[in-house]
Design a protein around this motif. Sequence first.
Motif, mmCIF file in Angstrom:
data_model
loop_
_atom_site.group_PDB
_atom_site.id
_atom_site.type_symbol
_atom_site.label_atom_id
_atom_site.label_comp_id
_atom_site.label_asym_id
_atom_site.label_seq_id
_atom_site.Cartn_x
_atom_site.Cartn_y
_atom_site.Cartn_z
ATOM 1 N N PHE A 1 0.761 -1.448 0.244
ATOM 2 C CA PHE A 1 0.486 0.138 0.048
ATOM 3 C C PHE A 1 0.883 0.816 0.147
ATOM 4 N N ALA A 2 0.264 2.524 -0.582
ATOM 5 C CA ALA A 2 0.980 3.472 -1.101
ATOM 6 C C ALA A 2 0.911 4.644 -1.278
ATOM 7 N N ALA A 3 1.126 5.394 0.039
ATOM 8 C CA ALA A 3 0.082 6.951 0.544
ATOM 9 C C ALA A 3 1.883 8.196 0.189
ATOM 10 N N ASP A 4 0.687 9.383 -0.646
ATOM 11 C CA ASP A 4 2.134 10.441 -0.128
ATOM 12 C C ASP A 4 1.829 10.692 1.336
ATOM 13 N N ALA A 5 2.599 11.189 1.927
ATOM 14 C CA ALA A 5 2.472 11.867 3.326
ATOM 15 C C ALA A 5 2.976 13.472 3.289
ATOM 16 N N ASN A 6 2.554 14.381 2.577
ATOM 17 C CA ASN A 6 2.836 15.509 2.654
ATOM 18 C C ASN A 6 1.774 16.109 2.984
ATOM 19 N N ALA A 7 0.645 15.463 3.325
ATOM 20 C CA ALA A 7 -0.273 15.914 4.537
ATOM 21 C C ALA A 7 0.138 15.718 6.298
ATOM 22 N N ASP A 8 0.831 14.675 5.584
ATOM 23 C CA ASP A 8 1.223 13.883 6.856
ATOM 24 C C ASP A 8 2.934 14.202 7.818
#
Length: 395
Positions: free
Chosen positions: A343-350
Amino acid sequence: MMQKKHSARAAFAAGSFQRALLRWYDAARRDLPWRAKPGERVDPYRVWLSEIMLQQTTVKAVIPYFEAFTRRWPTVEALAAASRDDVLAAWAGLGYYSRARNLHACAQALAERGFPADEEGLRALPGVGAYTSAAIAAIAFNLPAAVVDGNVERVLARVFAIETPLPAAKAELRKLAAELTPESRPGDYAQAMMDLGAGLCSPRTPSCLMCPVRAFCAAAGTGDAERFPLRAAKAARPTRRGEAFVIVRGGCILLRRRADKGLLGGMMEVPMSEWVVDDVVASTEAVRPKRGRAKADAAGKAFDLRTDAAVSGIGSQANKVAWRQARTVQHTFTHFHLELRVFAADANADPSAAAVFSGEWAALDDLAAFALPSVMKKAVASGLEALGLPMQPTR
């Protein structure tokens, strides 16, 4: 059917066998980067380094690693002075990572005290067992040590037509190897046996007509060489499953270090769940479910990553991240297969994700500096692919 009994005594003159084998070796020896050429002084450092790398690994796979290591660390003192992280990173992709940790610890011991010149002293070093100590003793110090690896086992099992299956036959084969090991040129003899097994006496379709010791080989005499060595049936490898979480932010990826002990110890990884034999995804210290263990349903549907136990350890921050299910990756270890749902995510918001997973942000364009084993590289590639990001070179 009764097993045929064999004496641990050779049925021919050991000297004749040795002379025939060494004549062939002098003409046909392999040119390998760790071997001293005829007339050159043997470097114990190169012998030791190659033997550690060759444990459960092919010559073809080892050569580029050996050459890279010796260019970077040409002496045992240079290797001892390197950081363990640099050694692990240079080893990444070669597998069996406890060897790299032991290699570094052993280099430090050798730099301080020098090489022991007998099997007992060598065997006391980190990462050096019975086979490796014998190989170093014979090749580096010309001691008459019986060197028995898989190639040598195959040659001896055929020469004596040993009906006992491996691994039960190992003790008998070691006795036979000791009987045949010469006092003169034991290092060349050991390497000749290895070369014979790696080349002419191959596992399938051995080249018996070209074999220098065919006249001594019971299996070749009956045309039955390919049947040996006999092997006990292997248990099927189980499949373990887990989840891997590829989290990026601002050109960086979140990595963490695995514990020193255990599989892939000391290497880097992306955050992930425990690997389990069934479909249960258990919690880990870094990914703690708030509500017990979660199961994938029978249809194999993906978890709802915002609420499911597999990632509930990130608490309310899960709702800030848009997770994408990436391509599942597979990897085979010695004793089990592994399937990782990625599972992948861009964590720029976190930006707090690193603290939540006890990890560190690593620059994507500097992944080659991190000790990522092959399975982790696969997971990273899958996650970056799902996010539309290129996989940076890791080696």
